[in-house]
Motif scaffolding. Structure first.
Motif, PDB file in Angstrom:
ATOM      1  N   LYS A 112       4.078   1.999  -1.067  1.00  0.00           N
ATOM      2  CA  LYS A 112       2.857   1.276  -0.700  1.00  0.00           C
ATOM      3  C   LYS A 112       2.311   1.759   0.638  1.00  0.00           C
ATOM      4  CE  LYS A 112       4.128  -2.883  -3.220  1.00  0.00           C
ATOM      5  NZ  LYS A 112       4.436  -4.301  -3.131  1.00  0.00           N
ATOM      6  N   ASN A 113       3.096   2.557   1.343  1.00  0.00           N
ATOM      7  CA  ASN A 113       2.692   3.050   2.658  1.00  0.00           C
ATOM      8  C   ASN A 113       2.167   4.480   2.588  1.00  0.00           C
ATOM      9  OD1 ASN A 113       3.467   0.634   3.662  1.00  0.00           O
ATOM     10  ND2 ASN A 113       5.098   1.393   4.945  1.00  0.00           N
ATOM     11  N   LEU A 114       1.375   4.761   1.586  1.00  0.00           N
ATOM     12  CA  LEU A 114       0.714   6.053   1.458  1.00  0.00           C
ATOM     13  C   LEU A 114      -0.755   5.862   1.787  1.00  0.00           C
ATOM     14  CD1 LEU A 114       2.224   7.211  -1.967  1.00  0.00           C
ATOM     15  CD2 LEU A 114       3.024   7.816   0.322  1.00  0.00           C
ATOM     16  N   VAL A 115      -1.274   6.646   2.724  1.00  0.00           N
ATOM     17  CA  VAL A 115      -2.694   6.551   3.070  1.00  0.00           C
ATOM     18  C   VAL A 115      -3.281   7.954   3.146  1.00  0.00           C
ATOM     19  CG1 VAL A 115      -2.444   4.381   4.342  1.00  0.00           C
ATOM     20  CG2 VAL A 115      -2.292   6.523   5.558  1.00  0.00           C
ATOM     21  N   SER A 116      -4.546   8.039   2.859  1.00  0.00           N
ATOM     22  CA  SER A 116      -5.222   9.332   2.951  1.00  0.00           C
ATOM     23  C   SER A 116      -5.465   9.663   4.417  1.00  0.00           C
ATOM     24  CB  SER A 116      -6.554   9.293   2.204  1.00  0.00           C
ATOM     25  OG  SER A 116      -7.470   8.473   2.903  1.00  0.00           O
ATOM     26  N   ILE A 117      -5.642  10.930   4.685  1.00  0.00           N
ATOM     27  CA  ILE A 117      -5.919  11.352   6.052  1.00  0.00           C
ATOM     28  C   ILE A 117      -7.260  10.788   6.524  1.00  0.00           C
ATOM     29  CG2 ILE A 117      -7.024  13.567   5.494  1.00  0.00           C
ATOM     30  CD1 ILE A 117      -5.256  14.681   7.877  1.00  0.00           C
ATOM     31  N   THR A 118      -8.201  10.608   5.596  1.00  0.00           N
ATOM     32  CA  THR A 118      -9.495  10.026   5.949  1.00  0.00           C
ATOM     33  C   THR A 118      -9.327   8.587   6.408  1.00  0.00           C
ATOM     34  OG1 THR A 118     -10.573  11.450   4.329  1.00  0.00           O
ATOM     35  CG2 THR A 118     -11.812   9.539   5.090  1.00  0.00           C
ATOM     36  N   GLU A 119      -8.537   7.809   5.650  1.00  0.00           N
ATOM     37  CA  GLU A 119      -8.299   6.417   6.035  1.00  0.00           C
ATOM     38  C   GLU A 119      -7.569   6.344   7.369  1.00  0.00           C
ATOM     39  OE1 GLU A 119      -6.035   2.353   4.549  1.00  0.00           O
ATOM     40  OE2 GLU A 119      -6.136   4.056   3.181  1.00  0.00           O
ATOM     41  N   ALA A 120      -6.568   7.206   7.555  1.00  0.00           N
ATOM     42  CA  ALA A 120      -5.826   7.203   8.817  1.00  0.00           C
ATOM     43  C   ALA A 120      -6.744   7.541   9.986  1.00  0.00           C
ATOM     44  CB  ALA A 120      -4.674   8.207   8.739  1.00  0.00           C
ATOM     45  N   ASN A 121      -7.665   8.443   9.765  1.00  0.00           N
ATOM     46  CA  ASN A 121      -8.596   8.843  10.812  1.00  0.00           C
ATOM     47  C   ASN A 121      -9.585   7.727  11.142  1.00  0.00           C
ATOM     48  OD1 ASN A 121      -9.886  10.599  12.639  1.00  0.00           O
ATOM     49  ND2 ASN A 121     -11.341  11.237  11.069  1.00  0.00           N
ATOM     50  N   ASN A 176      -9.282   4.414  10.360  1.00  0.00           N
ATOM     51  CA  ASN A 176      -8.675   3.100  10.604  1.00  0.00           C
ATOM     52  C   ASN A 176      -7.277   3.249  11.208  1.00  0.00           C
ATOM     53  OD1 ASN A 176     -10.809   1.559   9.237  1.00  0.00           O
ATOM     54  ND2 ASN A 176     -10.032   2.561   7.395  1.00  0.00           N
ATOM     55  N   PHE A 177      -7.181   4.018  12.279  1.00  0.00           N
ATOM     56  CA  PHE A 177      -5.857   4.299  12.833  1.00  0.00           C
ATOM     57  C   PHE A 177      -5.107   3.032  13.236  1.00  0.00           C
ATOM     58  CE2 PHE A 177      -2.756   5.393  16.067  1.00  0.00           C
ATOM     59  CZ  PHE A 177      -2.042   6.371  15.395  1.00  0.00           C
ATOM     60  N   SER A 178      -5.784   2.082  13.853  1.00  0.00           N
ATOM     61  CA  SER A 178      -5.090   0.856  14.291  1.00  0.00           C
ATOM     62  C   SER A 178      -4.548   0.084  13.099  1.00  0.00           C
ATOM     63  CB  SER A 178      -6.008  -0.025  15.144  1.00  0.00           C
ATOM     64  OG  SER A 178      -7.146  -0.415  14.418  1.00  0.00           O
ATOM     65  N   LYS A 179      -5.259   0.091  11.985  1.00  0.00           N
ATOM     66  CA  LYS A 179      -4.795  -0.572  10.763  1.00  0.00           C
ATOM     67  C   LYS A 179      -3.534   0.125  10.228  1.00  0.00           C
ATOM     68  CE  LYS A 179      -6.257  -1.617   6.038  1.00  0.00           C
ATOM     69  NZ  LYS A 179      -7.325  -1.452   5.052  1.00  0.00           N
ATOM     70  N   VAL A 180      -3.541   1.450  10.258  1.00  0.00           N
ATOM     71  CA  VAL A 180      -2.378   2.211   9.795  1.00  0.00           C
ATOM     72  C   VAL A 180      -1.193   1.974  10.737  1.00  0.00           C
ATOM     73  CG1 VAL A 180      -1.502   4.526   9.293  1.00  0.00           C
ATOM     74  CG2 VAL A 180      -3.838   3.927   8.653  1.00  0.00           C
ATOM     75  N   ALA A 181      -1.444   1.926  12.036  1.00  0.00           N
ATOM     76  CA  ALA A 181      -0.376   1.660  12.999  1.00  0.00           C
ATOM     77  C   ALA A 181       0.229   0.271  12.777  1.00  0.00           C
ATOM     78  CB  ALA A 181      -0.903   1.792  14.421  1.00  0.00           C
ATOM     79  N   ARG A 182      -0.611  -0.709  12.479  1.00  0.00           N
ATOM     80  CA  ARG A 182      -0.108  -2.056  12.166  1.00  0.00           C
ATOM     81  C   ARG A 182       0.773  -2.026  10.926  1.00  0.00           C
ATOM     82  NH1 ARG A 182      -4.847  -4.006  13.797  1.00  0.00           N
ATOM     83  NH2 ARG A 182      -5.799  -3.905  11.766  1.00  0.00           N
ATOM     84  N   LYS A 183       0.375  -1.229   9.949  1.00  0.00           N
ATOM     85  CA  LYS A 183       1.167  -1.096   8.725  1.00  0.00           C
ATOM     86  C   LYS A 183       2.553  -0.539   9.048  1.00  0.00           C
ATOM     87  CE  LYS A 183      -0.759   0.115   4.713  1.00  0.00           C
ATOM     88  NZ  LYS A 183      -0.376  -0.727   3.608  1.00  0.00           N
ATOM     89  N   VAL A 184       2.622   0.422   9.982  1.00  0.00           N
ATOM     90  CA  VAL A 184       3.911   0.964  10.416  1.00  0.00           C
ATOM     91  C   VAL A 184       4.745  -0.142  11.048  1.00  0.00           C
ATOM     92  CG1 VAL A 184       5.042   2.548  12.038  1.00  0.00           C
ATOM     93  CG2 VAL A 184       3.063   3.322  10.723  1.00  0.00           C
ATOM     94  N   ASP A 185       4.123  -0.943  11.920  1.00  0.00           N
ATOM     95  CA  ASP A 185       4.843  -2.044  12.567  1.00  0.00           C
ATOM     96  C   ASP A 185       5.394  -3.036  11.554  1.00  0.00           C
ATOM     97  OD1 ASP A 185       4.333  -1.010  15.091  1.00  0.00           O
ATOM     98  OD2 ASP A 185       2.532  -2.242  15.388  1.00  0.00           O
ATOM     99  N   GLU A 186       4.625  -3.322  10.513  1.00  0.00           N
ATOM    100  CA  GLU A 186       5.008  -4.345   9.543  1.00  0.00           C
ATOM    101  C   GLU A 186       5.916  -3.812   8.431  1.00  0.00           C
ATOM    102  OE1 GLU A 186       1.233  -5.789   8.226  1.00  0.00           O
ATOM    103  OE2 GLU A 186       0.755  -6.693  10.164  1.00  0.00           O
ATOM    104  N   ASP A 187       5.631  -2.603   7.940  1.00  0.00           N
ATOM    105  CA  ASP A 187       6.308  -2.126   6.732  1.00  0.00           C
ATOM    106  C   ASP A 187       7.110  -0.842   6.900  1.00  0.00           C
ATOM    107  OD1 ASP A 187       5.075  -4.255   5.346  1.00  0.00           O
ATOM    108  OD2 ASP A 187       3.290  -3.042   4.988  1.00  0.00           O
TER     109      ASP A 187
END
Length: 80
Positions: A6-15, A17-28
């Protein structure tokens, strides 16, 4: 390293929405960033990298101690 599918994101999304992806790392846990639908990068907490390095050093010490004890005679002969 185990990665939650569930922790797969595209490079576009990471670029975008970086803070959202970082939160995902913190949580999952670690997030795999895909480029052209292929795993390209991993985003993870710095502390987990430090932990991996410590475990590796510990493993190396255990391996070297085991090799020394298994080959003590050869090391003694070489030391002459």
């Amino acid at each position: 390293m185990k990665v939650n599918t569930k922790n797969l994101v595209s490079i576009t999304e990471a670029n975008q929405n970086f803070s959202k992806v970082a939160r995902k790392v913190d949580e999952d846990g670690p997030v795999v960033i895909l480029k052209n639908n292929e795993p390209k990068y991993i985003l993870l907490e710095f502390s987990s990298v430090e932990h991996e390095q410590e475990a590796t050093e510990k493993d190396l010490i255990e391996i070297s101690q085991r090799l020394i004890s298994q080959n003590r005679e050869a090391y003694t002969e070489l030391a002459k």
